[in-house]
Design a protein around this motif. Structure first.
Motif, PDB file in Angstrom:
ATOM      1  N   VAL A 235      29.187  31.922  52.766  1.00 52.62           N
ATOM      2  CA  VAL A 235      30.128  31.299  53.689  1.00 52.62           C
ATOM      3  C   VAL A 235      29.366  30.265  54.500  1.00 52.62           C
ATOM      4  O   VAL A 235      28.312  30.562  55.054  1.00 52.62           O
ATOM      5  CB  VAL A 235      30.786  32.339  54.625  1.00 52.62           C
ATOM      6  N   SER A 236      29.895  29.064  54.541  1.00 53.89           N
ATOM      7  CA  SER A 236      29.296  27.996  55.329  1.00 53.89           C
ATOM      8  C   SER A 236      30.061  27.861  56.649  1.00 53.89           C
ATOM      9  O   SER A 236      30.880  28.710  56.995  1.00 53.89           O
ATOM     10  CB  SER A 236      29.318  26.698  54.520  1.00 53.89           C
ATOM     11  N   PHE A 237      29.868  26.786  57.360  1.00 54.32           N
ATOM     12  CA  PHE A 237      30.339  26.625  58.733  1.00 54.32           C
ATOM     13  C   PHE A 237      31.844  26.433  58.884  1.00 54.32           C
ATOM     14  O   PHE A 237      32.483  27.045  59.720  1.00 54.32           O
ATOM     15  CB  PHE A 237      29.592  25.450  59.366  1.00 54.32           C
ATOM     16  N   ALA A 238      32.434  25.560  58.077  1.00 58.19           N
ATOM     17  CA  ALA A 238      33.831  25.163  58.287  1.00 58.19           C
ATOM     18  C   ALA A 238      34.696  25.514  57.079  1.00 58.19           C
ATOM     19  O   ALA A 238      34.362  25.196  55.945  1.00 58.19           O
ATOM     20  CB  ALA A 238      33.909  23.656  58.566  1.00 58.19           C
ATOM     21  N   ARG A 239      35.825  26.141  57.346  1.00 62.43           N
ATOM     22  CA  ARG A 239      36.737  26.578  56.286  1.00 62.43           C
ATOM     23  C   ARG A 239      37.670  25.447  55.848  1.00 62.43           C
ATOM     24  O   ARG A 239      38.322  24.820  56.680  1.00 62.43           O
ATOM     25  CB  ARG A 239      37.558  27.754  56.791  1.00 62.43           C
ATOM     26  N   ALA A 240      37.739  25.241  54.533  1.00 62.57           N
ATOM     27  CA  ALA A 240      38.605  24.205  53.970  1.00 62.57           C
ATOM     28  C   ALA A 240      39.840  24.787  53.297  1.00 62.57           C
ATOM     29  O   ALA A 240      40.825  24.086  53.100  1.00 62.57           O
ATOM     30  CB  ALA A 240      37.824  23.356  52.955  1.00 62.57           C
ATOM     31  N   GLY A 241      39.797  26.048  52.923  1.00 62.73           N
ATOM     32  CA  GLY A 241      40.927  26.655  52.239  1.00 62.73           C
ATOM     33  C   GLY A 241      40.595  28.073  51.822  1.00 62.73           C
ATOM     34  O   GLY A 241      39.578  28.633  52.228  1.00 62.73           O
ATOM     35  N   THR A 242      41.467  28.631  50.982  1.00 61.63           N
ATOM     36  CA  THR A 242      41.288  29.996  50.499  1.00 61.63           C
ATOM     37  C   THR A 242      41.210  29.985  48.979  1.00 61.63           C
ATOM     38  O   THR A 242      41.508  28.979  48.335  1.00 61.63           O
ATOM     39  CB  THR A 242      42.467  30.891  50.924  1.00 61.63           C
ATOM     40  N   LEU A 243      40.864  31.112  48.404  1.00 61.30           N
ATOM     41  CA  LEU A 243      40.862  31.222  46.943  1.00 61.30           C
ATOM     42  C   LEU A 243      42.254  30.975  46.371  1.00 61.30           C
ATOM     43  O   LEU A 243      42.395  30.469  45.262  1.00 61.30           O
ATOM     44  CB  LEU A 243      40.365  32.606  46.511  1.00 61.30           C
ATOM     45  N   GLN A 244      43.278  31.307  47.131  1.00 59.87           N
ATOM     46  CA  GLN A 244      44.646  31.097  46.666  1.00 59.87           C
ATOM     47  C   GLN A 244      44.995  29.609  46.546  1.00 59.87           C
ATOM     48  O   GLN A 244      45.969  29.251  45.894  1.00 59.87           O
ATOM     49  CB  GLN A 244      45.641  31.810  47.578  1.00 59.87           C
ATOM     50  N   ASP A 245      44.195  28.737  47.149  1.00 61.74           N
ATOM     51  CA  ASP A 245      44.400  27.291  47.029  1.00 61.74           C
ATOM     52  C   ASP A 245      43.814  26.729  45.738  1.00 61.74           C
ATOM     53  O   ASP A 245      44.044  25.580  45.400  1.00 61.74           O
ATOM     54  CB  ASP A 245      43.742  26.553  48.214  1.00 61.74           C
ATOM     55  N   VAL A 246      43.022  27.541  45.025  1.00 62.35           N
ATOM     56  CA  VAL A 246      42.284  27.097  43.849  1.00 62.35           C
ATOM     57  C   VAL A 246      42.972  27.590  42.585  1.00 62.35           C
ATOM     58  O   VAL A 246      43.375  28.747  42.495  1.00 62.35           O
ATOM     59  CB  VAL A 246      40.825  27.621  43.904  1.00 62.35           C
ATOM     60  N   ASP A 247      43.092  26.688  41.598  1.00 62.77           N
ATOM     61  CA  ASP A 247      43.667  27.067  40.309  1.00 62.77           C
ATOM     62  C   ASP A 247      42.594  27.412  39.281  1.00 62.77           C
ATOM     63  O   ASP A 247      42.766  28.330  38.484  1.00 62.77           O
ATOM     64  CB  ASP A 247      44.539  25.922  39.772  1.00 62.77           C
ATOM     65  N   VAL A 248      41.497  26.645  39.285  1.00 59.30           N
ATOM     66  CA  VAL A 248      40.416  26.824  38.313  1.00 59.30           C
ATOM     67  C   VAL A 248      39.085  26.731  39.042  1.00 59.30           C
ATOM     68  O   VAL A 248      38.896  25.845  39.873  1.00 59.30           O
ATOM     69  CB  VAL A 248      40.468  25.724  37.216  1.00 59.30           C
ATOM     70  N   LEU A 249      38.164  27.645  38.727  1.00 55.81           N
ATOM     71  CA  LEU A 249      36.804  27.558  39.235  1.00 55.81           C
ATOM     72  C   LEU A 249      35.879  27.305  38.060  1.00 55.81           C
ATOM     73  O   LEU A 249      35.868  28.075  37.094  1.00 55.81           O
ATOM     74  CB  LEU A 249      36.396  28.834  39.959  1.00 55.81           C
ATOM     75  N   VAL A 250      35.134  26.204  38.118  1.00 55.05           N
ATOM     76  CA  VAL A 250      34.164  25.860  37.080  1.00 55.05           C
ATOM     77  C   VAL A 250      32.778  26.094  37.658  1.00 55.05           C
ATOM     78  O   VAL A 250      32.437  25.559  38.721  1.00 55.05           O
ATOM     79  CB  VAL A 250      34.305  24.388  36.625  1.00 55.05           C
ATOM     80  N   THR A 251      31.985  26.907  36.962  1.00 59.76           N
ATOM     81  CA  THR A 251      30.658  27.266  37.444  1.00 59.76           C
ATOM     82  C   THR A 251      29.720  27.482  36.271  1.00 59.76           C
ATOM     83  O   THR A 251      30.125  27.381  35.107  1.00 59.76           O
ATOM     84  CB  THR A 251      30.736  28.517  38.355  1.00 59.76           C
ATOM     85  N   ASP A 252      28.472  27.819  36.575  1.00 57.35           N
ATOM     86  CA  ASP A 252      27.508  28.106  35.524  1.00 57.35           C
ATOM     87  C   ASP A 252      27.690  29.540  35.020  1.00 57.35           C
ATOM     88  O   ASP A 252      28.350  30.354  35.652  1.00 57.35           O
ATOM     89  CB  ASP A 252      26.080  27.855  36.020  1.00 57.35           C
ATOM     90  N   ARG A 253      27.096  29.811  33.888  1.00 59.24           N
ATOM     91  CA  ARG A 253      27.223  31.139  33.273  1.00 59.24           C
ATOM     92  C   ARG A 253      26.512  32.202  34.107  1.00 59.24           C
ATOM     93  O   ARG A 253      25.562  31.921  34.804  1.00 59.24           O
ATOM     94  CB  ARG A 253      26.622  31.118  31.871  1.00 59.24           C
ATOM     95  N   GLY A 254      27.025  33.417  34.002  1.00 55.50           N
ATOM     96  CA  GLY A 254      26.377  34.530  34.667  1.00 55.50           C
ATOM     97  C   GLY A 254      27.098  35.057  35.893  1.00 55.50           C
ATOM     98  O   GLY A 254      26.502  35.782  36.692  1.00 55.50           O
ATOM     99  N   VAL A 255      28.373  34.713  36.051  1.00 54.56           N
ATOM    100  CA  VAL A 255      29.150  35.236  37.182  1.00 54.56           C
ATOM    101  C   VAL A 255      29.261  36.752  37.010  1.00 54.56           C
ATOM    102  O   VAL A 255      29.596  37.241  35.933  1.00 54.56           O
ATOM    103  CB  VAL A 255      30.553  34.590  37.234  1.00 54.56           C
ATOM    104  N   ASP A 256      28.959  37.489  38.075  1.00 52.98           N
ATOM    105  CA  ASP A 256      28.976  38.946  37.946  1.00 52.98           C
ATOM    106  C   ASP A 256      30.408  39.477  37.822  1.00 52.98           C
ATOM    107  O   ASP A 256      31.380  38.820  38.178  1.00 52.98           O
ATOM    108  CB  ASP A 256      28.204  39.633  39.076  1.00 52.98           C
ATOM    109  N   ARG A 257      30.497  40.675  37.300  1.00 54.58           N
ATOM    110  CA  ARG A 257      31.778  41.323  36.999  1.00 54.58           C
ATOM    111  C   ARG A 257      32.674  41.434  38.233  1.00 54.58           C
ATOM    112  O   ARG A 257      33.882  41.252  38.162  1.00 54.58           O
ATOM    113  CB  ARG A 257      31.497  42.707  36.409  1.00 54.58           C
TER     114      ARG A 257
END
Length: 106
Positions: A68-90
């Motif tokens: 968590v950083s300093f300023a909130r921009a939104g929630t997970l419910q605002d996001v449709d797709v998350l693109v990240t690197d491999r290895g996201v934990d279960r």
């Protein structure tokens, strides 16, 4: 030198556009903190962009999940797709699924 415009002065401009897809970066993705960044003006602008987009794609590396950083921009419910690197934990895969966020590990 940054050539960006963020903060409340962007409201009028952003209220006049509609985006098909918004690609957003973040400094952190927290369960309670949501989508966060270091600058309140940037957070304000990101929130407006997400409201004006039909689809929001969040681009971040997996090390920022649970941060968590300093300023909130939104929630997970605002996001449709998350693109990240491999290895996201279960655990995070389950959190994203429950929030209705499609996960792309690239």
């Amino acid at each position: 030198l940054s050539q960006t415009m963020v903060g409340p002065q962007t409201r009028h401009l952003l209220e006049t556009v509609q985006a098909d897809i918004a690609f957003m970066g973040t400094m952190g993705v927290g369960l309670d903190g949501g989508i966060t960044t270091t600058d309140p003006g940037e957070a304000f602008t990101k929130q407006l962009v997400m409201e004006r987009a039909a689809v929001v794609v969040l681009l971040t590396d997996r090390s920022k999940l649970g941060k968590v950083s300093f300023a909130r921009a939104g929630t997970l419910q605002d996001v449709d797709v998350l693109v990240t690197d491999r290895g996201v934990d279960r655990r995070w895969k389950g959190i994203l699924r429950a929030a209705g966020v499609a996960l792309v590990e690239a």
